[in-house]
Write an enzyme that holds these catalytic residues in place. Structure first.
Site, PDB file in Angstrom:
ATOM      1  N   ASP A 120       0.792  -1.239   0.000  1.00 39.71           N
ATOM      2  CA  ASP A 120       0.000   0.000   0.000  1.00 39.71           C
ATOM      3  C   ASP A 120       0.826   1.291   0.000  1.00 39.71           C
ATOM      4  O   ASP A 120       0.502   2.240   0.735  1.00 39.71           O
ATOM      5  CB  ASP A 120      -0.948   0.009   1.210  1.00 39.71           C
ATOM      6  N   ASP A 165      -4.669  -0.829  -1.721  1.00 37.66           N
ATOM      7  CA  ASP A 165      -6.026  -0.628  -1.228  1.00 37.66           C
ATOM      8  C   ASP A 165      -6.855  -0.130  -2.402  1.00 37.66           C
ATOM      9  O   ASP A 165      -6.432   0.782  -3.120  1.00 37.66           O
ATOM     10  CB  ASP A 165      -5.992   0.428  -0.115  1.00 37.66           C
ATOM     11  N   HIS A 167     -10.743   0.691  -2.972  1.00 35.61           N
ATOM     12  CA  HIS A 167     -12.116   0.774  -2.487  1.00 35.61           C
ATOM     13  C   HIS A 167     -13.061   1.409  -3.500  1.00 35.61           C
ATOM     14  O   HIS A 167     -12.628   2.155  -4.391  1.00 35.61           O
ATOM     15  CB  HIS A 167     -12.156   1.607  -1.201  1.00 35.61           C
ATOM     16  N   HIS A 216     -10.416   7.218   1.321  1.00 37.40           N
ATOM     17  CA  HIS A 216      -9.059   7.027   0.808  1.00 37.40           C
ATOM     18  C   HIS A 216      -9.040   5.928  -0.244  1.00 37.40           C
ATOM     19  O   HIS A 216      -9.882   5.032  -0.245  1.00 37.40           O
ATOM     20  CB  HIS A 216      -8.089   6.664   1.942  1.00 37.40           C
ATOM     21  N   LYS A 241      -6.806  -5.114  -2.912  1.00 37.11           N
ATOM     22  CA  LYS A 241      -7.506  -5.553  -1.708  1.00 37.11           C
ATOM     23  C   LYS A 241      -8.518  -4.495  -1.276  1.00 37.11           C
ATOM     24  O   LYS A 241      -8.468  -3.348  -1.719  1.00 37.11           O
ATOM     25  CB  LYS A 241      -6.520  -5.837  -0.582  1.00 37.11           C
ATOM     26  N   CYS A 286      -1.810  -2.622   7.857  1.00 39.45           N
ATOM     27  CA  CYS A 286      -1.794  -3.539   6.714  1.00 39.45           C
ATOM     28  C   CYS A 286      -0.507  -4.350   6.602  1.00 39.45           C
ATOM     29  O   CYS A 286      -0.538  -5.523   6.215  1.00 39.45           O
ATOM     30  CB  CYS A 286      -2.068  -2.764   5.433  1.00 39.45           C
TER      31      CYS A 286
END
Length: 364
Positions: A120, A165, A167, A216, A241, A286
């Site tokens: 990340d 990450d 999202h 984020h 992820k 993480c």
């Protein structure tokens, strides 16, 4: 008359030479693979089965261990019985030619395959909405970038993996989505009392805990991109992820409910990876959970301390303690190259792998 040669030393030199052709140095192909040998484990078995009965007994296995770990041959002798019991599949105190566990162990011990997992290192965690500089530890996430770049360019990792990450707009972790969701009846505080970084309990329909973060790493945005100065190695792999709207994913392996997994484990398996080196952002979130899952999945796991930055200083220290207690090796970046080149000489690593293969706790 010349003095009679030392038979033990002579044999030791021969057997060391015998195993050397099967060892794998970082970034290199073992000689037998170049020559096209089909079953090097069988060759090793035949070599150490001195009485030719089709089994390795304790004495024969001990001689193998001394040659696998030539710099620790006295230690090898002292733990040979424990190792044999861990690797013995049928409880007869012998290693049979057809037993699989000892062959998997031998392969992992003298042919380590390494992957660096870069977690990340994205814009939002460095200069964006969830910048580490704004977190309690006040660390600068950008500091990991030159350290990681140097590692990737100088160290012969067999595989380089970047996790991101990733999202969507309605992700459960975003505090600005709080009012769009239903709090569980067991959670007694009102919406008005909830603040950033609080842990709440949602009803989905089962109770589910969630820390609330600023928006984020929304996929497709600048914040979700890898940092512009981070070197992306040719042939590297990216793993995404946190893609499920209703569950967060701190680990690069699993979501937080462990209900689904990313592609990371299958990627590492397909490359026959034995050893992982974890670094990135955030140390105590993480990076931590990725390293814990790597240990749980049986990888020899290392955390690169100076290539990782975190949220809270006290949590970073707790993370270090917890990981080391569970069998993770904590290293600085300047130690990685030597650690890779000497991995097959590390007798503690050999014992750890045997315990993992036999489902015994990896904690010493």
């Amino acid at each position: 008359m010349s003095e009679k040669p030392n038979v033990i030393s002579h044999n030791k030199r021969l057997t060391e030479n015998f195993l050397d052709k099967y060892r794998r140095q970082p970034g290199e192909t073992p000689k037998d693979e170049v020559d096209g040998s089909k079953d090097w484990c069988y060759d090793c078995f035949v070599h150490y089965d001195k009485n030719k009965d089709g089994f390795l007994d304790l004495d024969e296995f001990t001689e193998m261990l001394k040659d696998i770990f030539p710099e620790s041959d006295s230690c090898a002798a002292s733990i040979s019985r424990e190792l044999l019991e861990l690797l013995d599949e049928d409880g007869d105190h012998l290693l049979g030619r057809q037993e699989n566990r000892w062959q998997v162990w031998l392969n992992r011990v003298i042919r380590p395959i390494s992957a660096i997992l870069i977690i990340d290192v994205q814009n939002d965690f460095i200069d964006g909405t969830l910048s580490l500089k704004k977190c309690p530890a006040g660390q600068n996430g950008a500091d990991v970038v030159p350290v990681i770049n140097k590692l990737i360019k100088l160290v012969k990792f067999d595989l380089v993996v970047y996790s991101l990450d990733w999202h969507d707009d309605k992700h459960i972790s975003f505090i600005d989505n709080l009012r769009t969701r239903t709090l569980h009846s067991s959670f007694t505080r009102s919406v008005e009392e909830i603040q950033l970084y609080d842990k709440v309990t949602f009803s989905l329909p089962a109770a589910q805990s969630q820390v609330l973060w600023p928006r984020h790493c929304v996929r497709g945005t600048w914040g979700a991109q890898l940092h512009r100065e981070l070197y992306v190695a040719p042939g590297s792999v990216q793993v995404f992820k946190g893609t499920d709207t209703d569950v967060d994913s701190y680990s690069a392996f699993f979501d937080n409910n462990r209900a689904s997994q990313t592609q990371l484990f299958s990627i590492l398996q397909s490359h026959n990876v034995t050893d992982v080196y974890v670094c990135g952002i955030a140390y105590d979130v993480c990076v931590k959970y990725t390293a814990l899952d790597a240990l749980h999945l049986g990888f020899q796991t290392h955390l690169i301390d100076d290539a990782s930055k975190g949220v809270k200083l006290e949590d970073i220290e707790t993370t270090k303690t917890d990981l080391v207690e569970k069998g993770c090796c904590l290293l600085q970046s300047q130690q990685i190259s030597e650690n890779l080149s000497k991995a097959f000489q590390n007798i503690d690593r050999g014992l750890w792998i045997a315990r993992a293969l036999s489902n015994v706790s990896c904690v010493s």
